[in-house]
Design a protein around this motif. Structure first.
Motif, mmCIF file in Angstrom:
data_model
loop_
_atom_site.group_PDB
_atom_site.id
_atom_site.type_symbol
_atom_site.label_atom_id
_atom_site.label_comp_id
_atom_site.label_asym_id
_atom_site.label_seq_id
_atom_site.Cartn_x
_atom_site.Cartn_y
_atom_site.Cartn_z
ATOM 1 N N VAL A 174 -30.985 -21.777 61.715
ATOM 2 C CA VAL A 174 -29.803 -22.162 62.479
ATOM 3 C C VAL A 174 -28.867 -22.922 61.540
ATOM 4 O O VAL A 174 -29.257 -23.301 60.431
ATOM 5 C CB VAL A 174 -30.177 -23.035 63.702
ATOM 6 N N GLU A 175 -27.655 -23.134 61.980
ATOM 7 C CA GLU A 175 -26.675 -23.836 61.159
ATOM 8 C C GLU A 175 -27.165 -25.249 60.838
ATOM 9 O O GLU A 175 -27.780 -25.906 61.684
ATOM 10 C CB GLU A 175 -25.325 -23.906 61.868
ATOM 11 N N ALA A 176 -26.859 -25.715 59.641
ATOM 12 C CA ALA A 176 -27.315 -27.037 59.212
ATOM 13 C C ALA A 176 -26.755 -28.145 60.086
ATOM 14 O O ALA A 176 -27.375 -29.210 60.226
ATOM 15 C CB ALA A 176 -26.938 -27.274 57.757
ATOM 16 N N ASP A 177 -25.580 -27.909 60.684
ATOM 17 C CA ASP A 177 -24.975 -28.936 61.520
ATOM 18 C C ASP A 177 -25.241 -28.699 63.009
ATOM 19 O O ASP A 177 -24.602 -29.315 63.872
ATOM 20 C CB ASP A 177 -23.475 -29.026 61.274
ATOM 21 N N ARG A 183 -32.246 -27.248 65.937
ATOM 22 C CA ARG A 183 -32.903 -27.124 64.636
ATOM 23 C C ARG A 183 -34.416 -27.197 64.783
ATOM 24 O O ARG A 183 -35.153 -26.453 64.132
ATOM 25 C CB ARG A 183 -32.393 -28.210 63.690
ATOM 26 N N ALA A 184 -34.901 -28.090 65.651
ATOM 27 C CA ALA A 184 -36.341 -28.189 65.871
ATOM 28 C C ALA A 184 -36.884 -26.913 66.502
ATOM 29 O O ALA A 184 -37.930 -26.392 66.096
ATOM 30 C CB ALA A 184 -36.658 -29.398 66.756
ATOM 31 N N VAL A 185 -36.170 -26.389 67.477
ATOM 32 C CA VAL A 185 -36.595 -25.152 68.148
ATOM 33 C C VAL A 185 -36.651 -24.002 67.141
ATOM 34 O O VAL A 185 -37.607 -23.220 67.116
ATOM 35 C CB VAL A 185 -35.643 -24.843 69.321
ATOM 36 N N GLY A 186 -35.640 -23.891 66.278
ATOM 37 C CA GLY A 186 -35.650 -22.857 65.253
ATOM 38 C C GLY A 186 -36.810 -23.009 64.294
ATOM 39 O O GLY A 186 -37.452 -22.026 63.908
#
Length: 198
Positions: A174-177, A183-186
Motif C-alpha cells: 500500500v502507499e507509504a502514506d 498498512r498493517a492490514v496490507g
C-alpha cells in the motif's frame, strides 16, 4: 523483565473486538470475510479459540489449549458464543496485565516462543481479526491506537521473512502514506480495500 520488554494493555483492543462480536447478527454468521476459508462464524470461533490459547499462554498454564495447532480444523462457534467470547477476551486481557506474562518462555498453537513474542502475536490477532470481523459485517472499526501501532510494527518486522508460513499471506503493498491500519492490514496479507462484495 528488562526495560526493553514490550508490554501492552490488551484490554482496550479486546473490548473493541467484543463490541464488534456483539454487533454480529445471526444472519451474518455465514457471510464471507477477508479470510478466504473463513465465514464470519469461523472468525468468531477463531477469536474464541485464540483468546483461550493466549490467555493460558500468558498464565503459563500450558496444556491442550496451548498445544493445539489453530490450522488443524476449521474453527466453529458453540451455542453460547455470545456470552463466552466476551468472557474469554476479558480473561485474555487480564492475563497479559501481569508483567510476568511477557517474560520467559511460553507456548501457543503448539509452538514454544518467548512471552514477549506471544504477547505481540496476540495483539496482532486481535487487531487484524477485528478488522476482518468489522469488514465482513459492515461495522465501523477503530482499533485501540496503542495495539494498532504494536501490531503494525510486529508485522513490519516480519514482512521480509521467508518463513512467514501460513500465518500471513503475501504482503499487499500500500502507499507509504496510507493510514496505519491500512498498512498493517496490507502487511498481514489482506487487501485493505476488501468489501463484502469483493
Amino acid at each position: 523483565m528488562t526495560d526493553t520488554t514490550p508490554t501492552l494493555d490488551l484490554g482496550p483492543q479486546a473490548a473493541v473486538v467484543a463490541r464488534l462480536a456483539e454487533g454480529v447478527t445471526d444472519e451474518q454468521l455465514a457471510a464471507p470475510t477477508p479470510c478466504p476459508q473463513y465465514a464470519v462464524r469461523n472468525v468468531l470461533g477463531h477469536l474464541a479459540g485464540l483468546a483461550v490459547a493466549f490467555r493460558d499462554a500468558g498464565r503459563k498454564d500450558l496444556g491442550v489449549t496451548t498445544d493445539t495447532d489453530p490450522g488443524s480444523a476449521l474453527p466453529e462457534i458453540g451455542q453460547g458464543w455470545r456470552e463466552e467470547l466476551p468472557k474469554v477476551l476479558g480473561e485474555l486481557a487480564e492475563a497479559w496485565r501481569d508483567p510476568a506474562a511477557w517474560t520467559g518462555m511460553t507456548r501457543a498453537g503448539g509452538v514454544d516462543l518467548p512471552g514477549e513474542i506471544a504477547g505481540l502475536v496476540a495483539t496482532d490477532e486481535l487487531v487484524i481479526h477485528g478488522w476482518d470481523l468489522a469488514r465482513a459485517t459492515g461495522q465501523s472499526y477503530a482499533p485501540d491506537p496503542a495495539a494498532l501501532q504494536v501490531c503494525h510494527d510486529f508485522l513490519a518486522a516480519t514482512a521480509d521473512d521467508a518463513d512467514r508460513g501460513d500465518i500471513f499471506g503475501p504482503v499487499v503493498r500500500v502507499e507509504a502514506d496510507a493510514a496505519l491500519l491500512d498498512r498493517a492490514v496490507g502487511l498481514s496479507g489482506r487487501e485493505p480495500g476488501w468489501t463484502r462484495r469483493s
